[in-house]
Design an enzyme around this catalytic site. Structure first.
Site, PDB file in Angstrom:
ATOM      1  CB  THR A 176      -0.878   0.105   1.432  1.00  0.00           C
ATOM      2  OG1 THR A 176      -0.087   0.082   2.294  1.00  0.00           O
ATOM      3  CG2 THR A 176      -2.087  -1.309   1.440  1.00  0.00           C
ATOM      4  CD  GLU A 194      -3.602  -4.621  11.428  1.00  0.00           C
ATOM      5  OE1 GLU A 194      -3.304  -4.299  12.464  1.00  0.00           O
ATOM      6  OE2 GLU A 194      -3.347  -4.088  10.368  1.00  0.00           O
ATOM      7  CG  ASN A 278      -0.473  -3.335  14.536  1.00  0.00           C
ATOM      8  OD1 ASN A 278      -0.340  -2.832  13.528  1.00  0.00           O
ATOM      9  ND2 ASN A 278      -0.751  -4.548  14.931  1.00  0.00           N
ATOM     10  CG  ASP A 320      -3.810  -1.098  15.650  1.00  0.00           C
ATOM     11  OD1 ASP A 320      -2.758  -1.664  15.253  1.00  0.00           O
ATOM     12  OD2 ASP A 320      -4.589  -0.512  14.749  1.00  0.00           O
TER      13      ASP A 320
END
Length: 598
Positions: A176, A194, A278, A320
């Site tokens: 991204t 994630e 994170n 996060d």
């Protein structure tokens, strides 16, 4: 000046030229021309500042739409176009089309590149199918596709020169972020925190696409590209196995620490700077320890990838608060002494200023007054907790299967990837922010490659007693103080642009391009584009006229409900419910809007 690293000295041009031999000569020379916009960040220092001043605080109210261009894609449009000579290069979200537009000929499409990608990559893109932009060097346009393919296109005809695979979507790895060209290398990060990805920054050879080095965010020292004795944290060697000691067993292998933000570069120090995200999972009780080096600012040598220093902002992250946001490099005086500074606005709500040569921590202050998870950072150098945030126990999420309420900021932070700007004229930073709190309930989750590895349910809302969810602020990085603040109904998810005309531009989630006075924050102009803005404002000059360009197309994490058609309030990692009202103000789109004076 936007195209030079140094910001305040008269001799900036001469000093910068000394570093030219150490960097990509062509790119540095091109970046010194304010008529163009040749890097996704504006310049190596990430200033997003332009010397152009045809548009001023006095006349910006007369701006008009000069022309528009549809990307042909819905979903969130982050990043912004490049302008090189008479050609503009525009990108879009998945399937990641790239257009070359002829500015001499009514924005005629010179060529279009649209890669064929497996649509199965879409479900593993955590927070919309965004792409943050293109890079240019050596006659090539560089694109990091959603499927992690880094592709070099011939800038003249759009044909593929080389391509390299940077990750594996089957494991949850996606692309991204915008590439950054440093010297003879193309640098790129990776998304997928994630999904329990072992994240990294990788350097590829500019000419061939051959992989040169890769530095991960956690793991053994050779995996991290750190020297236990020479790599420092707050002035002290990190020591052997600094990361491994802070993870249980092999947890680091699915540890996250992704690198989908922006990269900056100091040619004189020959150091790149970026942040890691994170740790995985979002359930902190499953990963005891500081989880180094997630949530960390890295300073690395671009030739070898070896880290000179690191600073972890949020050890053992419980909320996060990814640390991927941009590092803005300035030369200013602190305490009467000239310092080479790095300023960073973190998701955790703290604005940091460090010495970018040594990694010394100079300032750490809240840039949103509602931040409550910490009472501040321990700035006592003799303290055993020096440099660590002081966590308020009430807002810890350590207890599993408990809904922890009223935490500020929410997981999307007081600022996400939407980049701030810096003006050497005012010595201020202009910061698009989120003004959002959350409830956070962690639960146990097991790792399966390619499957979500989150382990928390969230809900988001404005701070208690308030209704607005965003502010656009001016910040003094030397003192850590807000100079002025403008309220916005929704989070300001657009990147800012500062100009020598005394004007600062940004976009809103409802779709407004706004211009404010750089000194006071007074609104000078606004225009509503067809869709919500999460892109970054760009400026250039063509035919003797200054233009302002912005991509609109609502989406990203804040707009994921609209972008993906989600309605469950807890979907989109909690953002769908928090931003439900956004559908009353805008709709999906994908358009470039270009403005100029009459």
């Amino acid at each position: 000046m936007r195209n030079f690293l140094l910001t305040t000295c008269v001799g900036a041009v001469a000093v910068f030229a000394m570093g030219a031999a150490h960097a990509n000569d062509e790119l540095i020379k091109m970046s010194q021309n304010p008529k163009d916009w040749v890097m996704p960040t504006g310049n190596y220092a990430n200033h997003r500042y332009s010397q152009l001043k045809q548009i001023t605080a006095a006349n910006v109210g007369k701006l008009q739409v000069a022309w528009t261009f549809s990307t042909g894609v819905l979903r969130g449009h982050e990043g912004g176009p490049l302008v090189i000579g008479n050609v503009m290069y525009v990108h879009g979200p998945f399937p990641n089309p790239v257009y070359a537009l002829d500015l001499n000929n009514d924005a005629k499409i010179l060529w279009k590149y649209e890669p064929k990608q497996d649509p199965n990559v879409i479900p593993v893109m955590c927070c919309d199918t965004v792409n943050r932009g293109l890079a240019y060097a050596d006659g090539k346009i560089f694109l990091h596709q959603a499927d992690t393919t880094l592709v070099a296109l011939d800038a003249k005809d759009g044909k593929v020169v080389w391509q390299a695979k940077n990750g594996d979507p089957a494991k949850g790895e996606t692309g991204t972020s915008a590439p950054m060209v440093i010297k003879d290398k193309v640098l790129i990060g990776i998304s997928g925190g994630e999904f329990g990805v072992d994240c990294h920054v990788t350097a590829y050879d500019l000419k061939s696409g051959r992989r040169v080095w890769r530095g991960h965010s956690q793991g053994p020292d050779d995996h991290l590209l750190v020297d236990p004795e020479k790599t420092t944290a707050l002035g002290k060697p990190i020591g052997k196995d600094s990361s491994l000691k802070t993870w249980q067993g092999d947890q680091w292998k699915t540890g996250g620490g992704c690198t989908w933000g922006w990269i900056s570069y100091d040619p004189q120090l020959n150091l790149i700077y970026y942040g890691s995200g994170n740790p995985s999972t979002w359930n902190p009780s499953q990963r005891p320890g500081d989880n180094k080096w997630s949530m960390t600012i890295f300073a690395r040598n671009p030739d070898t990838g070896m880290a000179k220093w690191v600073y972890q902002m949020t050890p053992h992250d419980e909320w996060d608060y990814d640390g991927v946001n941009e590092m803005i490099l300035t030369d200013q005086q602190i305490g009467g002494q000239p310092r080479k500074l790095l300023t960073h606005f973190d998701r955790n709500g703290l604005g940091y200023t460090l010495d970018r040569d040594s990694g010394e921590l100079l300032v750490a202050e809240k840039f949103d007054p509602k931040v409550n998870w910490t009472s501040g950072v321990d700035m006592n150098k003799s303290s055993p907790t020096y440099g660590r945030p002081k966590v308020v126990p009430e807002y810890s999420t350590e207890k599993q299967d408990v809904n922890h309420k009223g935490i500020c900021p929410a997981a999307l932070g007081s600022k996400d990837e939407q980049p701030a700007a810096y003006s050497p004229d005012t010595s201020l930073f202009y910061v698009p922010t989120n003004h959002v709190c959350m409830d956070y309930e962690p639960f146990r989750v097991s790792y399966t490659a390619g499957q979500p590895y989150v382990g928390a349910t969230l809900s988001m809302y404005p701070p208690p007693g308030e209704s607005h969810m965003g502010n656009f602020i001016a910040w003094d990085g030397k003192t850590g103080k807000i100079v002025w603040s403008v309220k916005e109904q929704f989070s300001v998810w657009s990147g800012a642009l500062a100009t020598a005309g005394g004007v600062v531009f940004y976009g809103t989630l409802e779709g407004y391009l706004k211009a404010v006075d750089a000194k006071t924050g007074k609104e000078l102009y606004k225009f509503k584009t067809p869709s919500g803005i999460i892109g970054n404002v760009t400026t250039y000059e063509h035919g003797g006229k200054q233009y302002i360009a912005i991509l609109s197309g609502v989406g990203g994490w804040a707009g994921i409900g609209l972008a993906a058609g989600l309605t469950d309030p807890t979907a989109g990692l909690g953002a769908v419910g928090g931003y439900a009202a956004l559908r009353n103000y805008t709709s999906l789109g994908g358009q470039l809007t270009v403005f100029a004076l009459p």
